[in-house]
Design an enzyme around this catalytic site. Structure first.
Site, PDB file in Angstrom:
ATOM      1  CG  HIS A  12    -101.385 -24.510   7.626  1.00  0.00           C
ATOM      2  ND1 HIS A  12    -102.571 -24.648   8.316  1.00  0.00           N
ATOM      3  CD2 HIS A  12    -100.910 -25.776   7.504  1.00  0.00           C
ATOM      4  CE1 HIS A  12    -102.784 -25.932   8.581  1.00  0.00           C
ATOM      5  NE2 HIS A  12    -101.788 -26.629   8.102  1.00  0.00           N
ATOM      6  CG  HIS A  59    -100.229 -28.880  12.581  1.00  0.00           C
ATOM      7  ND1 HIS A  59    -100.570 -27.556  12.479  1.00  0.00           N
ATOM      8  CD2 HIS A  59    -100.594 -29.437  11.406  1.00  0.00           C
ATOM      9  CE1 HIS A  59    -101.109 -27.325  11.300  1.00  0.00           C
ATOM     10  NE2 HIS A  59    -101.141 -28.444  10.631  1.00  0.00           N
ATOM     11  CG  HIS A 193    -102.023 -32.124   3.241  1.00  0.00           C
ATOM     12  ND1 HIS A 193    -103.242 -31.509   3.407  1.00  0.00           N
ATOM     13  CD2 HIS A 193    -101.300 -31.768   4.336  1.00  0.00           C
ATOM     14  CE1 HIS A 193    -103.244 -30.818   4.538  1.00  0.00           C
ATOM     15  NE2 HIS A 193    -102.073 -30.971   5.131  1.00  0.00           N
ATOM     16  CD  GLU A 240    -104.197 -29.053   7.632  1.00  0.00           C
ATOM     17  OE1 GLU A 240    -103.348 -29.387   8.479  1.00  0.00           O
ATOM     18  OE2 GLU A 240    -103.879 -28.516   6.550  1.00  0.00           O
TER      19      GLU A 240
HETATM   20  C1  DHB Z   1     -97.440 -30.185   5.089  1.00  0.00           C
HETATM   21  C2  DHB Z   1     -98.724 -29.639   5.055  1.00  0.00           C
HETATM   22  C3  DHB Z   1     -99.386 -29.324   6.259  1.00  0.00           C
HETATM   23  O1  DHB Z   1    -100.648 -28.803   6.312  1.00  0.00           O
HETATM   24  C4  DHB Z   1     -98.767 -29.526   7.471  1.00  0.00           C
HETATM   25  O2  DHB Z   1     -99.416 -29.163   8.586  1.00  0.00           O
HETATM   26  C5  DHB Z   1     -97.487 -30.080   7.509  1.00  0.00           C
HETATM   27  C6  DHB Z   1     -96.823 -30.404   6.314  1.00  0.00           C
HETATM   28  C7  DHB Z   1     -96.695 -30.495   3.827  1.00  0.00           C
HETATM   29  O3  DHB Z   1     -97.273 -30.454   2.719  1.00  0.00           O
HETATM   30  O4  DHB Z   1     -95.502 -30.798   3.900  1.00  0.00           O
HETATM   31 FE    FE Z   2    -101.412 -28.677   8.398  1.00  0.00          FE
END
Ligand code: DHB
Ligand code: FE
Length: 287
Positions: A12, A59, A193, A240
């Site tokens: 997402h 978020h 991430h 996540e």
């Molecule tokens: C990114 C990924 C995410 O799941 C998010 O909520 C915000 C940013 C990203 O990879 O930039």
């Molecule tokens: Fe996210």
């Protein structure tokens, strides 16, 4: 009776929303990523779900870190996408399914999961980007929606095992719904991430590929991880993965993997895509 026709796990990342807004579909950075959604869109066109239950994490749009429910479910007529500060234009509101929402709340609550119920709920990129990816240029939105928010932001988080059990309760609740509706369950976010701190930019491709493999036939192995192990292996935003586990729990024990893909990096993230069909759906319609 409601039928769960399948489950989809998808990233997402907000940068995807930006690329959609700017029509970067043929851009070399984005082309193979957007193309990888085509088989999933074709499946949705053919399967025509009535409802999408969207398991996502807010978020900081609807809930902030000062008031963060572990699990919250929408029970509204519609869900608005408000400005999240990314400068992206918002998309039209998503229709809700109030009757289904309250059925799910009653049923899941009776199994011991205490849900925060939201008769007003704004949805952020965790919900919106997957809907844009899966139903591009489809207005009005072709499905009613039920948002299910799970805290992956403010620790302590629910355990992977608890999330998988919640998914199983969601599956039972959906299958017990007396209306004849076709339901797809989305698990959004992930995979590895880390957006901040010393390891900002951290991605773990082997772990992501391991998750994409295990969640199909052996999700219980992933439920044995702790949240802190996930953070270590997949970064601070790696939890996540909990959303994928809830989606997987809602499907039957045996599933068929219809499509899988992985792009790394997209923005700061290992972006996974999975389409799963419950075995009984495949046996009922083997085409
Ligand atoms: C990114 C990924 C995410 O799941 C998010 O909520 C915000 C940013 C990203 O990879 O930039
Ligand atoms: Fe996210």
């Amino acid at each position: 009776m409601a039928t769960i026709i399948g489950g989809i796990a998808t990233s997402h990342i907000p940068a995807i929303g930006n690329a959609i807004a700017k029509h970067k579909f043929e851009d070399p950075y984005w082309k193979s990523f957007f193309d990888s959604y085509e088989p999933v869109r074709a499946w949705l066109d053919e399967q025509k779900p009535d409802v999408a239950v969207v398991v996502y994490n807010d978020h900081g749009l609807n809930f902030f870190v000062d008031t963060m429910p572990t699990f919250a479910i929408g029970a509204a007529l519609e869900y608005e996408n408000l400005d999240e500060g990314w400068g992206l234009s918002t998309v039209p509101p998503f229709p809700g399914d109030v009757e289904l929402s309250w059925h799910l709340i009653e049923s899941i609550q009776s199994e011991g999961f205490d849900l925060t119920t939201c008769q007003r709920m704004a949805v952020d990129h965790g919900f919106v980007v997957p809907m844009q990816l899966l139903f591009p240029d489809r207005q009005p939105w072709p499905v009613r929606t039920v948002p299910l928010h799970v805290n992956t932001v403010q620790h302590p988080l629910a355990t992977p095992a608890r999330c998988y059990s919640l998914g199983q309760a969601l599956g039972r609740a959906l299958r017990a719904y007396p209306e004849d509706v076709r339901v797809v369950v989305l698990g959004t976010g992930g995979l590895s991430h880390q957006l901040d701190g010393q390891r900002a930019g951290f991605i773990n491709k082997p772990f992501d590929l391991y998750c994409i493999e295990k969640i199909v036939d052996d999700p219980n192995e992933l439920t044995r991880l702790t949240v802190h192990e996930i953070v270590r292996l997949a970064g601070t935003q790696g939890p996540e993965l909990l959303l994928w586990l809830i989606m997987r729990g809602a499907l039957s024990e045996k599933v068929i993997r219809r499509w899988a893909d992985y792009h790394v990096p997209i923005s700061n993230t290992g972006a996974g895509l999975l389409l799963l069909e419950p075995l009984e759906a495949v046996l009922a319609d083997p085409s």
